[in-house]
Design a protein around this motif. Structure first.
Motif, mmCIF file in Angstrom:
data_model
loop_
_atom_site.group_PDB
_atom_site.id
_atom_site.type_symbol
_atom_site.label_atom_id
_atom_site.label_comp_id
_atom_site.label_asym_id
_atom_site.label_seq_id
_atom_site.Cartn_x
_atom_site.Cartn_y
_atom_site.Cartn_z
ATOM 1 N N VAL A 216 0.827 -1.209 0.000
ATOM 2 C CA VAL A 216 0.000 0.000 0.000
ATOM 3 C C VAL A 216 0.857 1.254 0.000
ATOM 4 O O VAL A 216 0.524 2.255 -0.646
ATOM 5 C CB VAL A 216 -0.953 -0.009 1.220
ATOM 6 N N LYS A 217 1.974 1.209 0.722
ATOM 7 C CA LYS A 217 2.865 2.374 0.802
ATOM 8 C C LYS A 217 3.354 2.786 -0.582
ATOM 9 O O LYS A 217 3.257 3.959 -0.961
ATOM 10 C CB LYS A 217 4.062 2.044 1.692
ATOM 11 N N ASP A 218 3.882 1.843 -1.358
ATOM 12 C CA ASP A 218 4.400 2.163 -2.689
ATOM 13 C C ASP A 218 3.289 2.565 -3.650
ATOM 14 O O ASP A 218 3.508 3.370 -4.557
ATOM 15 C CB ASP A 218 5.176 0.973 -3.257
ATOM 16 N N ALA B 85 5.839 4.239 -14.888
ATOM 17 C CA ALA B 85 7.027 3.594 -15.450
ATOM 18 C C ALA B 85 8.211 3.726 -14.502
ATOM 19 O O ALA B 85 9.026 2.805 -14.364
ATOM 20 C CB ALA B 85 7.360 4.215 -16.805
ATOM 21 N N GLY B 86 8.329 4.885 -13.830
ATOM 22 C CA GLY B 86 9.400 5.071 -12.857
ATOM 23 C C GLY B 86 9.292 4.107 -11.691
ATOM 24 O O GLY B 86 10.291 3.538 -11.233
ATOM 25 N N ILE B 87 8.064 3.890 -11.193
ATOM 26 C CA ILE B 87 7.850 2.932 -10.110
ATOM 27 C C ILE B 87 8.185 1.513 -10.563
ATOM 28 O O ILE B 87 8.762 0.717 -9.810
ATOM 29 C CB ILE B 87 6.389 3.005 -9.610
ATOM 30 N N ILE B 88 7.850 1.193 -11.813
ATOM 31 C CA ILE B 88 8.194 -0.126 -12.361
ATOM 32 C C ILE B 88 9.707 -0.304 -12.388
ATOM 33 O O ILE B 88 10.226 -1.366 -12.028
ATOM 34 C CB ILE B 88 7.596 -0.288 -13.767
ATOM 35 N N ALA C 125 2.414 -1.444 -12.903
ATOM 36 C CA ALA C 125 3.023 -0.901 -11.690
ATOM 37 C C ALA C 125 2.394 -1.504 -10.437
ATOM 38 O O ALA C 125 3.106 -1.884 -9.491
ATOM 39 C CB ALA C 125 2.887 0.621 -11.674
ATOM 40 N N VAL C 126 1.076 -1.600 -10.406
ATOM 41 C CA VAL C 126 0.388 -2.166 -9.235
ATOM 42 C C VAL C 126 0.775 -3.633 -9.041
ATOM 43 O O VAL C 126 1.044 -4.084 -7.915
ATOM 44 C CB VAL C 126 -1.142 -2.031 -9.403
#
Length: 258
Positions: free
Chosen positions: A65-67, A95-98, A175-176
């Motif tokens: 949940v945090k990310d 895309a950055g989170i991925i 990403a999720v």
């Protein structure tokens, strides 16, 4: 030593936020300039950094949940403080989170395999390997963002609603899934499951890499169609004016002859 490890955690988190904000703003362009931009950049850093530091202490062990909330904060930053197409403002933070998730998982798995450690030991325990993993992941993320900034140039274009929704779903869901699969990998004790998760990550990253050129081609096609529509509209207007002009000349000639 505990103070040293805490300082390393703070420095790693701060550097990640700075690099992510720089990556998004550099790729899309800042909406504001001068002192206004500096104030908004500082406020964005302050909010995201403090959220990550506070939540890291609350959600221990790792919680997806945090990310997920962090990704939403970066998307909100892009929508409010950067320029460019709305679609790019949404998919670039995703895309950055991925990229961050893929780098973190790969580095943790490699270090865990090399030193025969469990993945949770690198996340929870304060030791030299944890510090090394922190700065290796941030350095790799910096290199990857520089490659993207230098090599990938998405063209400006308007997207249809169906195109917008389809591309948004690909990046957002990817990403999720990366975030939640990281939690699944972290909580899993089975080696086979972790190997499957690594293959899953590689597949997700490859899919998103393949989408980027398709996105550029789609933007180019839409831009050409838009230019063609402008030319047709311009030609119709010219044709209309020419018809009126010819009619006016004909009427003038008729009156001059009479």
């Amino acid at each position: 030593m505990e103070l040293f490890y805490q300082a390393c955690e703070v420095a790693a988190t701060g550097s990640e936020v700075v690099m992510m904000l720089y990556f998004v703003s550099k790729f899309l362009g800042c909406r504001y300039q001068g002192w206004q931009n500096r104030i908004f950049q500082f406020l964005s850093f302050f909010v995201i950094f403090n959220y990550m530091m506070i939540v890291d202490k609350i959600f221990l062990p790792y919680n997806a949940v945090k990310d997920f909330v962090v990704m939403l904060l970066y998307i909100l930053y892009a929508l409010l403080l950067t320029k460019g197409a709305r679609l790019y403002q949404i998919i670039l933070p995703a895309a950055g989170i991925i990229m961050i998730a893929g780098i973190n998982i790969s580095v943790h798995e490699i270090i865990s395999a090399m030193f025969h450690l469990k993945a949770e030991q690198l996340l929870e325990e304060q030791n030299n390997l944890r510090v090394a993993a922190l700065f290796i992941t941030k350095f790799l993320f910096f290199l990857l963002t520089q490659v993207v900034l230098n090599r990938v140039h998405l063209k400006k274009a308007k997207f249809r609603k169906k195109e917008f929704f389809s591309i948004f779903i690909v990046f957002f869901v990817s990403a999720v899934m990366m975030i939640y699969m990281f939690q699944f990998q972290y909580n899993s004790k089975q080696v086979n499951i972790k190997r499957f998760v690594m293959v899953f990550y590689v597949g997700i990253i490859l899919i998103n890499i393949c989408v980027l050129p398709l996105l550029s081609m789609l933007a180019e096609r839409n831009q050409k169609n838009y230019s063609i529509q402008l030319c047709r509209h311009s030609w119709k207007n010219k044709r209309k004016h020419m018809t009126h002009f010819i009619q006016s000349i004909t009427i003038c000639r008729f009156y001059s002859m009479t």
